[in-house]
Design a protein around this motif. Sequence first.
Motif, PDB file in Angstrom:
ATOM      1  N   PHE A 242       3.331 -25.472 -29.316  1.00 34.69           N
ATOM      2  CA  PHE A 242       2.994 -24.051 -29.407  1.00 34.69           C
ATOM      3  C   PHE A 242       3.432 -23.474 -30.751  1.00 34.69           C
ATOM      4  O   PHE A 242       2.666 -22.797 -31.435  1.00 34.69           O
ATOM      5  N   TRP A 243       4.683 -23.745 -31.146  1.00 32.71           N
ATOM      6  CA  TRP A 243       5.195 -23.197 -32.398  1.00 32.71           C
ATOM      7  C   TRP A 243       4.516 -23.822 -33.609  1.00 32.71           C
ATOM      8  O   TRP A 243       4.298 -23.166 -34.626  1.00 32.71           O
ATOM      9  N   TYR A 244       4.160 -25.094 -33.489  1.00 38.00           N
ATOM     10  CA  TYR A 244       3.428 -25.759 -34.577  1.00 38.00           C
ATOM     11  C   TYR A 244       2.081 -25.057 -34.803  1.00 38.00           C
ATOM     12  O   TYR A 244       1.687 -24.792 -35.944  1.00 38.00           O
ATOM     13  N   ALA A 246       1.348 -21.941 -33.784  1.00 36.56           N
ATOM     14  CA  ALA A 246       1.599 -20.542 -34.147  1.00 36.56           C
ATOM     15  C   ALA A 246       1.829 -20.379 -35.649  1.00 36.56           C
ATOM     16  O   ALA A 246       1.449 -19.356 -36.238  1.00 36.56           O
ATOM     17  N   LYS A 247       2.446 -21.378 -36.268  1.00 35.20           N
ATOM     18  CA  LYS A 247       2.704 -21.317 -37.715  1.00 35.20           C
ATOM     19  C   LYS A 247       1.411 -21.301 -38.523  1.00 35.20           C
ATOM     20  O   LYS A 247       1.412 -20.879 -39.683  1.00 35.20           O
ATOM     21  N   LEU A 248       0.335 -21.748 -37.912  1.00 36.80           N
ATOM     22  CA  LEU A 248      -0.957 -21.752 -38.599  1.00 36.80           C
ATOM     23  C   LEU A 248      -1.636 -20.384 -38.521  1.00 36.80           C
ATOM     24  O   LEU A 248      -2.689 -20.181 -39.125  1.00 36.80           O
ATOM     25  N   GLY A 249      -1.018 -19.462 -37.767  1.00 42.03           N
ATOM     26  CA  GLY A 249      -1.571 -18.119 -37.628  1.00 42.03           C
ATOM     27  C   GLY A 249      -2.151 -17.876 -36.244  1.00 42.03           C
ATOM     28  O   GLY A 249      -2.526 -18.831 -35.550  1.00 42.03           O
ATOM     29  N   PRO A 250      -2.220 -16.603 -35.820  1.00 40.80           N
ATOM     30  CA  PRO A 250      -2.719 -16.272 -34.474  1.00 40.80           C
ATOM     31  C   PRO A 250      -4.113 -16.821 -34.186  1.00 40.80           C
ATOM     32  O   PRO A 250      -4.409 -17.234 -33.065  1.00 40.80           O
ATOM     33  N   LEU A 251      -4.962 -16.815 -35.206  1.00 41.21           N
ATOM     34  CA  LEU A 251      -6.327 -17.276 -34.993  1.00 41.21           C
ATOM     35  C   LEU A 251      -6.406 -18.777 -34.717  1.00 41.21           C
ATOM     36  O   LEU A 251      -7.438 -19.265 -34.238  1.00 41.21           O
TER      37      LEU A 251
END
Length: 292
Positions: A242-244, A246-251
């Motif tokens: 999930f955090w991996y 999320a670091k790429l951005g919400p989209l």
Amino acid sequence: MTDESKKLARWYFGGLSSAGAACITHPLDLLKVQLQTHQHGKLSVVQLATSILEKNGFTALYNGLSASLLRQLTYSTTRFGAYEVGKQTFEASGHSLLFHEKLLLAGLSGAAGGVLGTPADLINVRMQNDIKLPPELRRNYKHALDGLNSIIKQEGVHRLFSGCSTATLRAALMTIGQLSFYDQIKIILLQSGYFKDSPVTHVISSIFAGAIATTLTQPLDVLKTRAMNAKPGEFKDLMELFWYTAKLGPLAFFKGYVPAFVRLAPHTILTFVFLEQLKSKFGFYPPQNHVV
């Protein structure tokens, strides 16, 4: 004369309808999976489809079809069957289920289908993603059963249920979006007086149900696809994945949303049109209305 709209579906109609729809929409599902696992740069649906056709030919768009059919015959048969049998059982007294009760029933039915369908879903994702890997890294499963056998031998039975928690939650949300909302929207349209129990009503209801299901499930679908396609040990648990993401951005959680809806909308439409036709032709009447 009898009212055919009163007919009930057999428990296995949903699985057959979903399998039939999958035969038509599989290329869109393949494009969705490959977009979700694409990591470098932007890639459009058209660019991806063109690349696949140029490098591997038209038949490559149907990679993993056997796994897709196996998934529908396990996952969808279970969720549709459990929902239909549950609804028929609770409504046997003549009282319709309230909407929130349909939501709960759909969620539980979807969760059961998600667990049983995870192994086939894993094979489906791997076979669809295989063609974009270098030849030396491809798994080259001959068909779904070969994939199941290979995973059991090489990675153990437990690997078949990789991503099961995400797939189960997604399946619950998908079933809520599709089945309970389809039922409710169809009821609203019929009660409006402007619609009859016809294919037009079925198509409109399924379009809305498909849109709701896509919105509810897309973030989990992205996580599920990445979990199933990851190398053993790449992510410790769902939170790390999930955090991996999320670091790429919400989209990033909605990556592949357009092809997901473009694929899910026709799949949902075809599934319910096929289901309604099966119910009309081969369904049965409730005991009190049964016609010999």
